[in-house]
Design a protein around this motif. Sequence first.
Motif, mmCIF file in Angstrom:
data_model
loop_
_atom_site.group_PDB
_atom_site.id
_atom_site.type_symbol
_atom_site.label_atom_id
_atom_site.label_comp_id
_atom_site.label_asym_id
_atom_site.label_seq_id
_atom_site.Cartn_x
_atom_site.Cartn_y
_atom_site.Cartn_z
ATOM 1 N N PRO A 26 0.800 -1.232 0.000
ATOM 2 C CA PRO A 26 0.000 0.000 0.000
ATOM 3 C C PRO A 26 0.828 1.276 0.000
ATOM 4 O O PRO A 26 0.428 2.271 -0.617
ATOM 5 N N VAL A 27 1.978 1.278 0.687
ATOM 6 C CA VAL A 27 2.796 2.492 0.719
ATOM 7 C C VAL A 27 3.404 2.759 -0.654
ATOM 8 O O VAL A 27 3.557 3.912 -1.060
ATOM 9 N N VAL A 28 3.723 1.708 -1.386
ATOM 10 C CA VAL A 28 4.198 1.877 -2.764
ATOM 11 C C VAL A 28 3.087 2.469 -3.631
ATOM 12 O O VAL A 28 3.333 3.363 -4.450
ATOM 13 N N TRP A 29 1.860 1.992 -3.444
ATOM 14 C CA TRP A 29 0.725 2.570 -4.195
ATOM 15 C C TRP A 29 0.580 4.048 -3.866
ATOM 16 O O TRP A 29 0.349 4.871 -4.758
ATOM 17 N N ILE A 30 0.681 4.379 -2.570
ATOM 18 C CA ILE A 30 0.573 5.778 -2.164
ATOM 19 C C ILE A 30 1.664 6.605 -2.835
ATOM 20 O O ILE A 30 1.416 7.703 -3.345
ATOM 21 N N GLY A 31 2.880 6.085 -2.839
ATOM 22 C CA GLY A 31 3.982 6.804 -3.449
ATOM 23 C C GLY A 31 3.765 7.051 -4.935
ATOM 24 O O GLY A 31 4.066 8.137 -5.441
ATOM 25 N N ARG A 32 3.235 6.068 -5.645
ATOM 26 C CA ARG A 32 2.981 6.250 -7.073
ATOM 27 C C ARG A 32 1.914 7.307 -7.309
ATOM 28 O O ARG A 32 2.040 8.127 -8.230
ATOM 29 N N CYS A 33 0.874 7.282 -6.498
ATOM 30 C CA CYS A 33 -0.178 8.299 -6.639
ATOM 31 C C CYS A 33 0.359 9.694 -6.328
ATOM 32 O O CYS A 33 0.029 10.672 -7.017
ATOM 33 N N LEU A 34 1.189 9.789 -5.290
ATOM 34 C CA LEU A 34 1.777 11.083 -4.948
ATOM 35 C C LEU A 34 2.711 11.572 -6.056
ATOM 36 O O LEU A 34 2.759 12.772 -6.342
ATOM 37 N N GLY A 35 3.442 10.660 -6.668
ATOM 38 C CA GLY A 35 4.303 11.049 -7.775
ATOM 39 C C GLY A 35 3.499 11.591 -8.950
ATOM 40 O O GLY A 35 3.868 12.605 -9.558
ATOM 41 N N TRP A 36 2.384 10.914 -9.248
ATOM 42 C CA TRP A 36 1.516 11.368 -10.344
ATOM 43 C C TRP A 36 0.939 12.749 -10.015
ATOM 44 O O TRP A 36 0.952 13.655 -10.854
ATOM 45 N N ALA A 180 0.853 10.788 5.202
ATOM 46 C CA ALA A 180 1.443 12.100 5.473
ATOM 47 C C ALA A 180 2.962 12.041 5.431
ATOM 48 O O ALA A 180 3.621 12.943 4.890
ATOM 49 N N ASN A 181 3.541 10.993 5.991
ATOM 50 C CA ASN A 181 4.992 10.870 6.009
ATOM 51 C C ASN A 181 5.556 10.644 4.610
ATOM 52 O O ASN A 181 6.602 11.196 4.251
ATOM 53 N N THR A 182 4.855 9.854 3.799
ATOM 54 C CA THR A 182 5.290 9.622 2.422
ATOM 55 C C THR A 182 5.155 10.895 1.598
ATOM 56 O O THR A 182 6.031 11.218 0.773
ATOM 57 N N ALA A 183 4.082 11.639 1.818
ATOM 58 C CA ALA A 183 3.899 12.907 1.105
ATOM 59 C C ALA A 183 5.005 13.892 1.458
ATOM 60 O O ALA A 183 5.521 14.603 0.584
ATOM 61 N N ASP A 184 5.392 13.933 2.717
ATOM 62 C CA ASP A 184 6.477 14.822 3.108
ATOM 63 C C ASP A 184 7.789 14.399 2.440
ATOM 64 O O ASP A 184 8.559 15.242 1.979
ATOM 65 N N ALA A 185 8.040 13.093 2.393
ATOM 66 C CA ALA A 185 9.274 12.597 1.782
ATOM 67 C C ALA A 185 9.340 12.925 0.295
ATOM 68 O O ALA A 185 10.429 13.142 -0.258
ATOM 69 N N MET A 186 8.189 12.988 -0.366
ATOM 70 C CA MET A 186 8.169 13.213 -1.811
ATOM 71 C C MET A 186 7.923 14.664 -2.194
ATOM 72 O O MET A 186 8.378 15.117 -3.252
ATOM 73 N N TRP A 187 7.220 15.407 -1.351
ATOM 74 C CA TRP A 187 6.833 16.778 -1.690
ATOM 75 C C TRP A 187 7.479 17.825 -0.784
ATOM 76 O O TRP A 187 7.573 18.991 -1.181
ATOM 77 N N ALA A 201 4.550 24.313 -3.132
ATOM 78 C CA ALA A 201 3.687 23.167 -3.447
ATOM 79 C C ALA A 201 3.777 22.086 -2.371
ATOM 80 O O ALA A 201 2.793 21.371 -2.118
ATOM 81 N N GLY A 202 4.931 21.957 -1.741
ATOM 82 C CA GLY A 202 5.096 20.921 -0.730
ATOM 83 C C GLY A 202 5.000 21.395 0.697
ATOM 84 O O GLY A 202 5.190 20.609 1.630
ATOM 85 N N LYS A 203 4.685 22.678 0.903
ATOM 86 C CA LYS A 203 4.700 23.224 2.262
ATOM 87 C C LYS A 203 3.631 22.600 3.157
ATOM 88 O O LYS A 203 3.875 22.300 4.331
ATOM 89 N N TRP A 204 2.429 22.410 2.624
ATOM 90 C CA TRP A 204 1.360 21.803 3.429
ATOM 91 C C TRP A 204 1.770 20.398 3.863
ATOM 92 O O TRP A 204 1.595 20.028 5.034
ATOM 93 N N ALA A 205 2.307 19.607 2.936
ATOM 94 C CA ALA A 205 2.720 18.240 3.260
ATOM 95 C C ALA A 205 3.793 18.241 4.345
ATOM 96 O O ALA A 205 3.761 17.414 5.271
ATOM 97 N N ALA A 206 4.743 19.166 4.251
ATOM 98 C CA ALA A 206 5.812 19.237 5.243
ATOM 99 C C ALA A 206 5.267 19.594 6.621
ATOM 100 O O ALA A 206 5.646 18.978 7.631
ATOM 101 N N ARG A 207 4.371 20.569 6.670
ATOM 102 C CA ARG A 207 3.838 20.997 7.967
ATOM 103 C C ARG A 207 2.913 19.936 8.567
ATOM 104 O O ARG A 207 2.875 19.749 9.791
ATOM 105 N N ALA A 208 2.158 19.249 7.724
ATOM 106 C CA ALA A 208 1.282 18.189 8.233
ATOM 107 C C ALA A 208 2.101 17.071 8.868
ATOM 108 O O ALA A 208 1.758 16.551 9.941
ATOM 109 N N ASP A 209 3.191 16.693 8.220
ATOM 110 C CA ASP A 209 4.049 15.653 8.783
ATOM 111 C C ASP A 209 4.702 16.124 10.080
ATOM 112 O O ASP A 209 4.802 15.352 11.043
ATOM 113 N N ASP A 210 5.124 17.385 10.131
ATOM 114 C CA ASP A 210 5.685 17.926 11.369
ATOM 115 C C ASP A 210 4.686 17.805 12.517
ATOM 116 O O ASP A 210 5.048 17.424 13.638
#
Length: 316
Positions: A26-36, A180-187, A201-210
């Motif tokens: 599932p985390v790989v699926w999440i990563g692919r969707c986040l990449g897209w 959230a953690n995967t989004a922060d790692a990618m964005w 573009a990645g600020k929300w993801a970074a702050r959410a993970d924080d």
Amino acid sequence: MSAIAALWLALAIDRWFGEPPARWHPVVWIGRCLGWAGRRIAPPAGAPARARAAFAGGALAWCAGAALVAAAACAVAEVASRLPAWAGPLLTGIALKPLLAWRMLRDEVLAVEAALSRSLDEGRGRLARLVSRDVGALDAVGVRESAIESLAENLNDSLVAPLFWFALFGLPGAALYRFANTADAMWGYRGEREGRQWTWAGKWAARADDLLSWLPARLTALFLWGASAAAGAGLGTLRREARRTPSPNSGWPMAAMALQLGIRLGKPGVYVLNEAGRSAAAADTPQAARLAARGVALAGACASAAIGCIALRGAA
């Protein structure tokens, strides 16, 4: 008891079998969707700066992805709740396992030390699989320090934080954290990465993970602290060292690891933790893995106790 059984089943699967194949992860699926999605929300490098639009796009995409992940996890949890008493924890444990990655983290860190024992170039190449920083200028001690830092920091991301949110909100909580953690790692980057501008573009993801990692990161430090038989420094020293890093969270488990092992850890030109400590030696990497393993056991025990307390309060 069902949630506690699922938790320990997930830890047992992780220990014995490690990660599922990528096509079922599932985390790989999440990563692919986040990449897209990332290719559509982050403006190309050199494009006119439109901070508000980039921030709004990143926030909306994050919220949409989080809603989908939480909904899928809720659906699995609902199915599990309708199964027989033995089958529900089994399904939940199998679904929880991919959200935990302790064995993979440990194996990758130990593999860096094994590669380093053969050659510096091989050690650097193996480390590059773990960290996003440039490893080309690191010497042997720097490679080892980076691997141990990654072990400590990712102990929170890969195990303690998912268990923390599982204890509070079940499978949806753990799944949302991993999203959230995967989004922060990618964005969650400042500046350019892979030809795109991520500062806004990645600020929300970074702050959410924080935010979601704030308390788990400090708990991870306490688990590492409690897992060592060494006297170590006081908690005031831990707090002071943890604040030396730019991140509000990653410094805590890294500082705890540095202080408990008595070694110096740092990122050149950015920070140094436990500056009075000695340079990391080859024996420190397996020692760090053993310390983290004891921290994993403490995290599992504390999460189980929290689940039990929540259940008792709900039944009262």
